[in-house]
Motif scaffolding. Sequence first.
Motif, short mmCIF file in Angstrom:
data_model
loop_
_atom_site.label_atom_id
_atom_site.label_comp_id
_atom_site.label_asym_id
_atom_site.label_seq_id
_atom_site.Cartn_x
_atom_site.Cartn_y
_atom_site.Cartn_z
N ILE A 134 0.80 -1.30 0.01
CA ILE A 134 0.06 0.26 0.15
C ILE A 134 0.82 1.21 0.00
CG2 ILE A 134 -1.81 1.37 1.46
CD1 ILE A 134 -2.88 -1.32 2.30
N SER A 135 1.96 1.26 0.76
CA SER A 135 2.77 2.39 0.67
C SER A 135 3.81 2.45 -0.50
CB SER A 135 3.91 2.20 1.89
OG SER A 135 5.02 3.28 1.84
N LEU A 136 3.84 1.59 -1.18
CA LEU A 136 4.41 1.49 -2.47
C LEU A 136 3.69 1.95 -3.63
CD1 LEU A 136 7.24 0.86 -4.45
CD2 LEU A 136 6.15 -1.44 -4.63
N TRP A 137 2.35 1.52 -3.65
CA TRP A 137 1.43 1.92 -4.47
C TRP A 137 0.85 3.53 -4.47
CZ3 TRP A 137 -1.98 -2.90 -3.88
CH2 TRP A 137 -1.49 -4.10 -4.51
N THR A 138 0.85 3.79 -3.07
CA THR A 138 0.32 5.24 -2.75
C THR A 138 1.39 6.62 -2.88
OG1 THR A 138 -1.09 3.95 -1.27
CG2 THR A 138 -1.11 6.58 -1.12
N ARG A 139 2.43 6.27 -2.32
CA ARG A 139 3.53 7.21 -2.27
C ARG A 139 3.87 8.00 -3.93
NH1 ARG A 139 6.92 8.20 2.06
NH2 ARG A 139 6.69 5.80 2.32
N PRO A 140 3.94 7.17 -4.73
CA PRO A 140 4.35 7.83 -6.04
C PRO A 140 3.18 8.88 -6.42
CG PRO A 140 4.81 5.77 -6.34
CD PRO A 140 4.01 5.70 -5.05
N ARG A 141 1.72 8.90 -6.04
CA ARG A 141 0.62 9.63 -6.58
C ARG A 141 0.54 10.55 -5.68
NH1 ARG A 141 -1.83 4.28 -6.96
NH2 ARG A 141 -3.40 5.15 -5.10
N LEU A 142 1.23 10.87 -4.64
CA LEU A 142 1.09 12.03 -3.59
C LEU A 142 1.78 13.14 -3.91
CD1 LEU A 142 0.99 10.07 -0.13
CD2 LEU A 142 -0.77 10.80 -1.47
N GLY A 143 2.87 13.21 -4.56
CA GLY A 143 3.57 14.38 -5.11
C GLY A 143 4.34 14.88 -3.78
N ASP A 144 4.12 16.21 -3.51
CA ASP A 144 4.99 17.05 -2.33
C ASP A 144 4.31 16.30 -1.05
OD1 ASP A 144 6.01 18.23 -4.37
OD2 ASP A 144 4.54 20.07 -3.93
N LEU A 145 3.17 15.57 -1.07
CA LEU A 145 2.89 14.80 0.28
C LEU A 145 3.46 13.57 0.40
CD1 LEU A 145 -0.97 15.63 0.17
CD2 LEU A 145 0.67 16.86 1.65
N GLY A 146 4.22 13.30 -0.31
CA GLY A 146 5.09 11.64 -0.27
C GLY A 146 5.82 11.64 1.17
N ASP A 147 6.22 12.67 1.55
CA ASP A 147 7.18 12.46 2.92
C ASP A 147 6.28 12.55 3.97
OD1 ASP A 147 6.50 15.14 2.60
OD2 ASP A 147 8.48 15.80 3.21
N LYS A 148 4.97 12.74 3.90
CA LYS A 148 3.98 12.72 4.96
C LYS A 148 3.49 11.19 5.20
CE LYS A 148 3.67 17.42 5.81
NZ LYS A 148 4.10 17.89 7.08
N LEU A 149 3.75 10.43 4.49
CA LEU A 149 3.12 9.12 4.54
C LEU A 149 4.50 8.03 5.13
CD1 LEU A 149 0.90 6.96 4.21
CD2 LEU A 149 1.81 6.75 1.85
N SER A 150 4.09 7.27 5.97
CA SER A 150 4.99 6.16 6.53
C SER A 150 4.50 4.79 6.65
CB SER A 150 5.79 6.91 7.66
OG SER A 150 6.75 5.80 8.03
N SER A 151 5.34 3.97 6.56
CA SER A 151 4.64 2.41 7.00
C SER A 151 5.38 2.29 8.41
CB SER A 151 5.24 1.54 5.95
OG SER A 151 6.46 1.50 5.81
N TYR A 152 4.55 1.31 9.18
CA TYR A 152 5.04 0.99 10.38
C TYR A 152 4.96 -0.47 10.63
CZ TYR A 152 5.42 1.10 15.60
OH TYR A 152 5.79 0.89 16.87
N ARG A 153 5.74 -1.14 11.12
CA ARG A 153 5.70 -2.81 11.32
C ARG A 153 6.69 -3.17 12.17
NH1 ARG A 153 9.86 -5.06 8.17
NH2 ARG A 153 10.26 -3.85 6.12
N ALA A 154 6.43 -4.22 12.86
CA ALA A 154 7.45 -4.62 13.93
C ALA A 154 8.99 -4.89 13.38
CB ALA A 154 6.99 -6.05 14.56
N GLY A 155 9.19 -5.27 12.01
CA GLY A 155 10.48 -5.45 11.42
C GLY A 155 11.29 -4.28 11.60
N PHE A 156 10.79 -3.17 11.93
CA PHE A 156 11.74 -1.97 11.90
C PHE A 156 12.41 -1.95 13.00
CE2 PHE A 156 8.61 0.99 9.27
CZ PHE A 156 8.96 0.12 8.10
N LEU A 157 13.73 -1.34 13.04
CA LEU A 157 14.66 -1.08 14.12
C LEU A 157 13.80 -0.14 15.07
CD1 LEU A 157 17.87 -0.23 12.29
CD2 LEU A 157 17.28 -2.27 13.52
N ALA A 158 14.38 -0.39 16.39
CA ALA A 158 13.66 0.37 17.46
C ALA A 158 13.65 1.94 17.43
CB ALA A 158 14.21 0.18 18.88
N GLU A 159 15.03 2.27 16.82
CA GLU A 159 14.88 3.94 16.76
C GLU A 159 13.92 4.33 15.61
OE1 GLU A 159 17.33 1.54 16.65
OE2 GLU A 159 18.45 2.07 18.39
N GLU A 160 13.66 3.41 14.55
CA GLU A 160 13.00 3.89 13.62
C GLU A 160 11.36 4.00 13.95
OE1 GLU A 160 14.84 2.13 9.38
OE2 GLU A 160 13.92 0.69 10.84
#
Length: 387
Positions: free
Chosen positions: A313-339
Amino acid sequence: MEMVDQQTANKVEEYLASLKNSPKFGPQVICHEIFNETMAAYSNDLLETLPKELQEALADNSIFNLYTHQENAVHAIQQSQNIIVSTPTSSGKSMIYNLPVLERLLKEPTSHALYLFPLKALSQDQRSSLCNFAAHLPSLQKLWPEGVGAIYDGDTTPYHRRRLREKTPPVIITNPEMLHLSFLPFHENWAHFFANLDFIVIDEIHTYRGVFGSHVAWLIRRLKRILSHYNKEPRFILSSATIGNPREFAETLIGEKTETITKTGAPQSKRNFVFLNPWDSPAYTASQLLEASLKRGLRTIVYTQSRKMTELISLWTRPRLGDLGDKLSSYRAGFLAEERREIERKLSDGSLLGVISTSALELGINIGDLDICILVGYPGSIMASWQ
């Protein structure tokens, strides 16, 4: 602030109207239910009995009244009763256990409390809330300048674990797994903590069901046996936003009688529940709905059933957001604690407009003024859906 809220409400109404009137998505809407807003019920009788320093801290945080269910619950705790609080999300349940804990600390600085949360995101959020509030209590701030609470979990480094054992703060925040692995087998290392433990807080208790719940129930009984070795019988404070039989569930979990608080005094804003039967795949449909909400400036969270779907969903959505692309993030348990901590911070302070998450971010984290929540697929239970 009211103008901003009304503007957001208008955007949500326009979003829903566009969805239902859309030639593509309109026929996919199979149900739309509206839950009207409810007003708050306040009481301030209890506040007058709290220590002066605690009253001033509440005032510093613009809290001049408690909701009725908060007062009833805190009063029961003061009467040395175990309680289960089952009220809706964002009804101020954390205040119910933080107030008695801080009140006891002001009277007995050697007191301790154990907070058990099922997920790391929730632990981080609750520690921040507790420490920020305690920072308004000068006597506690002087004793514990680094904060009255600390997290002890899988992300805690060996160095900080040793420091916490040597100089244990009043509140330890952990999870059942760490309680099983690091506390109970080596309780001699935590003797001072257990010998002064007055409160055990178990949040989101509806997660402790089935086989996992039976393991946690035995873990709590093991904890109680160790506490009896130190001549302690702490009060249990349990909470959940989504459970149908709170008293029976709580008493089975901890093996003790509990007082039940289910009637909420907290206000609730208007909520719209819309069910779609998508023509395309659920993930692609969610991507389109997310794009439409973010382009309207609506703070949106998307819950998925898997890490793969989160990234898709992140991969499909981000390219269509233009300047708002950096306002979207994914979140899952596999990320590092700092992330994960960085995403949680940005979501809370508004730096992020949208988050796509697995259930790693599901339970009770305070995400502020959320406008839209999109569930991709059925979460598996009605409780999880409401959560």
